[in-house]
Design a protein around this motif. Structure first.
Motif, PDB file in Angstrom:
ATOM      1  N   ILE A  58       0.862  -1.182   0.000  1.00 16.63           N
ATOM      2  CA  ILE A  58       0.000   0.000   0.000  1.00 16.63           C
ATOM      3  C   ILE A  58       0.901   1.234   0.000  1.00 16.63           C
ATOM      4  O   ILE A  58       1.721   1.414   0.894  1.00 16.63           O
ATOM      5  CB  ILE A  58      -0.937   0.029   1.224  1.00 16.63           C
ATOM      6  CG1 ILE A  58      -1.855  -1.198   1.210  1.00 16.63           C
ATOM      7  CG2 ILE A  58      -1.752   1.298   1.248  1.00 16.63           C
ATOM      8  CD1 ILE A  58      -2.775  -1.312   2.389  1.00 16.63           C
ATOM      9  N   GLN A  65       2.896   2.761   3.512  1.00 19.19           N
ATOM     10  CA  GLN A  65       1.863   3.030   4.530  1.00 19.19           C
ATOM     11  C   GLN A  65       2.451   3.118   5.931  1.00 19.19           C
ATOM     12  O   GLN A  65       1.937   3.852   6.776  1.00 19.19           O
ATOM     13  CB  GLN A  65       0.762   1.974   4.479  1.00 19.19           C
ATOM     14  CG  GLN A  65       1.184   0.602   4.951  1.00 19.19           C
ATOM     15  CD  GLN A  65       0.010  -0.315   5.184  1.00 19.19           C
ATOM     16  OE1 GLN A  65      -1.121   0.145   5.322  1.00 19.19           O
ATOM     17  NE2 GLN A  65       0.267  -1.601   5.223  1.00 19.19           N
ATOM     18  N   VAL A  93      -2.099  -1.384  -3.589  1.00 19.12           N
ATOM     19  CA  VAL A  93      -2.906  -0.166  -3.560  1.00 19.12           C
ATOM     20  C   VAL A  93      -1.981   1.025  -3.748  1.00 19.12           C
ATOM     21  O   VAL A  93      -0.963   1.151  -3.069  1.00 19.12           O
ATOM     22  CB  VAL A  93      -3.665  -0.037  -2.217  1.00 19.12           C
ATOM     23  CG1 VAL A  93      -4.437   1.270  -2.160  1.00 19.12           C
ATOM     24  CG2 VAL A  93      -4.579  -1.216  -2.005  1.00 19.12           C
ATOM     25  N   ILE A 113     -10.574   2.240  -1.051  1.00 19.61           N
ATOM     26  CA  ILE A 113     -10.186   0.841  -1.278  1.00 19.61           C
ATOM     27  C   ILE A 113     -11.420  -0.030  -1.423  1.00 19.61           C
ATOM     28  O   ILE A 113     -11.499  -0.879  -2.313  1.00 19.61           O
ATOM     29  CB  ILE A 113      -9.282   0.334  -0.122  1.00 19.61           C
ATOM     30  CG1 ILE A 113      -7.903   0.981  -0.190  1.00 19.61           C
ATOM     31  CG2 ILE A 113      -9.143  -1.180  -0.159  1.00 19.61           C
ATOM     32  CD1 ILE A 113      -7.021   0.680   0.996  1.00 19.61           C
TER      33      ILE A 113
END
Length: 160
Positions: A58, A65, A93, A113
């Motif tokens: 992510i 993240q 992501v 998401i």
């Protein structure tokens, strides 16, 4: 009984007269690179989210993240849609977030998401809708009023 008279027992037979509608399942929405896009919002934060198959990485505003959302609670928010749909570590992501604070941004990314997962796999909609991840949290900060210290807090009264 004449033909013009109808009773409730006769109306039960009308149920089968409605045409049956065969709804095809919605098609996945993906771009040329195989990604799905969605926008998530929370408070003043807006997140643009792309989801694609991968190893579970992510990236938020070009950073990982762990560095962007230092608090574990915020990282837990990002993982919730994957846990509910049993798709942990199956999607990468990439998102860009603007506005608001970190908590609002994390909520916006979670909303994005969830919506992007539904665009990628439409059958996941039932699970995500049941836990409320597709609903935008519309709560906003109340504005400050004239003559008040905050939105509702009054100035401290002084007798002397």
């Amino acid at each position: 009984m004449t033909e013009s008279e109808t009773t409730l027992s006769d109306l039960k037979d009308l149920g089968g007269l409605q045409p049956e509608v065969d709804e095809a399942p919605p098609e996945p929405v993906r771009d040329a690179q195989g990604r799905s896009y969605a926008t998530g919002r929370r408070k003043d934060a807006v997140a643009r989210v792309w989801v694609k198959p991968g190893s579970g990485r992510i990236t938020v505003n070009g950073r990982d993240q762990e560095t962007y959302f230092a608090r574990p609670v915020l990282r837990m928010l990002l993982a919730q849609p994957f846990l509910v749909t049993e798709r942990l570590n199956q999607f990468d992501v990439i998102c860009t977030v603007t506005g608001g604070g970190l908590s609002g941004q994390a909520g916006a990314v979670r909303h994005g998401i969830s919506r992007a997962l539904v665009n990628y796999e439409p059958e996941l909609r039932v699970r995500l809708k049941a836990v409320g991840f597709l609903t935008r949290d519309s709560r906003q900060v109340e504005r400050k009023k004239y003559g008040k210290r905050k939105a509702r807090r009054s100035f401290q009264f002084s007798k002397r």
